[in-house]
Design an enzyme around this catalytic site. Structure first.
Site, PDB file in Angstrom:
ATOM      1  CD  GLN A 131      45.736 -31.515 -29.887  1.00 30.98           C
ATOM      2  OE1 GLN A 131      46.675 -30.757 -30.127  1.00 30.98           O
ATOM      3  NE2 GLN A 131      45.554 -32.058 -28.690  1.00 30.98           N
ATOM      4  CB  CYS A 264      44.024 -28.785 -28.681  1.00 28.76           C
ATOM      5  SG  CYS A 264      43.082 -27.521 -29.546  1.00 28.76           S
TER       6      CYS A 264
END
Length: 305
Positions: A131, A264
């Site tokens: 991520q 995210c």
């Protein structure tokens, strides 16, 4: 050749800029980059549910010419008493790489220790390195670079925050972690990140005052207030503790005019971020989500080729 893992952002400390550039290159060549991983199989083990990680890794290995193999941990002997060591050794005889989405980073580390093929973290309770890589790809695309930029993370000092501290420190970007005192990120990781930042001419700092933290920010970033599997905080407590850390128009107004907003995902509109911000013109959230695919491609290309 010695195999390499990506379990922590620190595992790509020396080649993060290269991985970012590979991701951007592969993104630009999508559908035209051939099949550099033809014949390679990636085992994808999931203890936690997933949307972005499962789809992006599956598409990434497929578009590079390899084959994804999805495995729920409940379907493995690992969930019935087989040791991590035995599982790692057996799987290493079958596949060319293992992507693991885990609850416990200790199991992740043990899998990496005993596997003879690359182990890639798809998230654990300590870090989320892929991520962070996708986030840095997005920032380079939108801002052109990292030095001289101010990155502000708001909310829960969780695994995503931990990985972002390392990534910002490695790339020379200042980062302010704006969290309640009771939910600050891992102290050891913050100390390590601060030392790396010192070496790279930037600063990792913390604040409990979001308005002050957001002043002149180039990037505002948040995540869900209660991470999946986190039983340490009730929803009512989260709303009370984190309320002033919500990314909204008031906080966005004190950042730079060209500040970008990141999340995210999955997002909870009205909690960690307001709908008008995440769906507004300064949001790059869905470009960021897409870049998970290209960042994953870069990691697979580097580790499995």
């Amino acid at each position: 050749m010695t195999k390499r893992d990506l379990i922590s952002v620190l595992d790509m400390k020396d080649d993060m800029p290269e991985l970012i550039d590979i991701a951007i290159k592969l993104k630009g060549e999508r559908g035209q980059h051939g099949a550099p991983l033809k014949g390679k199989t990636l085992a994808m083990i999931f203890e936690k549910p997933s949307t972005r990680t499962r789809i992006s890794f599956g598409v990434a290995i497929s578009e590079l010419g390899g084959m994804p193999m999805y495995i729920a941990s409940s379907e493995m002997q690992l969930g019935r008493g087989e040791t991590v060591e035995d599982t790692a050794k057996v799987m290493s005889r079958f596949v060319h790489g293992i992507m693991y989405r885990a609850y416990d980073y200790k199991i992740m580390d043990e899998l990496g220790l005993h596997a003879t093929v690359p182990v890639i973290s798809g998230l654990d309770n300590l870090e989320h390195p892929c991520q962070a890589l996708a986030d840095m790809v997005t920032i380079k695309e939108k801002k052109g670079g990292f030095r001289g930029k101010k990155f502000v993370y708001l909310g829960d000092g969780n695994n995503v925050c931990n990985s972002l501290m390392y990534a910002c420190a490695i790339l020379g970007m200042d980062m302010v972690v704006a969290c309640p005192a009771v939910r600050m990120p891992n102290a050891e990781i913050m100390l390590k990140a601060s030392r790396i930042a010192d070496e790279n001419g930037c600063k990792i700092s913390a604040s409990v005052e979001p308005m002050e933290a957001c002043k002149d920010a180039d990037v505002l970033y948040t995540d869900t207030w209660i991470s999946m599997g986190d039983t340490t905080l009730a929803a009512a407590d989260a709303l009370r503790i984190f309320r002033k850390y919500q990314i909204n128009q008031e906080l966005l107004a004190v950042a730079k005019k060209d500040c970008i907003v990141m999340h995210c995902l999955p997002a909870h509109r009205g909690e960690e971020i307001t709908a008008d911000v995440i769906d507004g013109p300064q949001s790059v959230v869905f470009d960021q989500a897409e870049n998970r695919l290209h960042a994953q491609k870069a990691v697979l290309y580097k580790l499995l080729r």
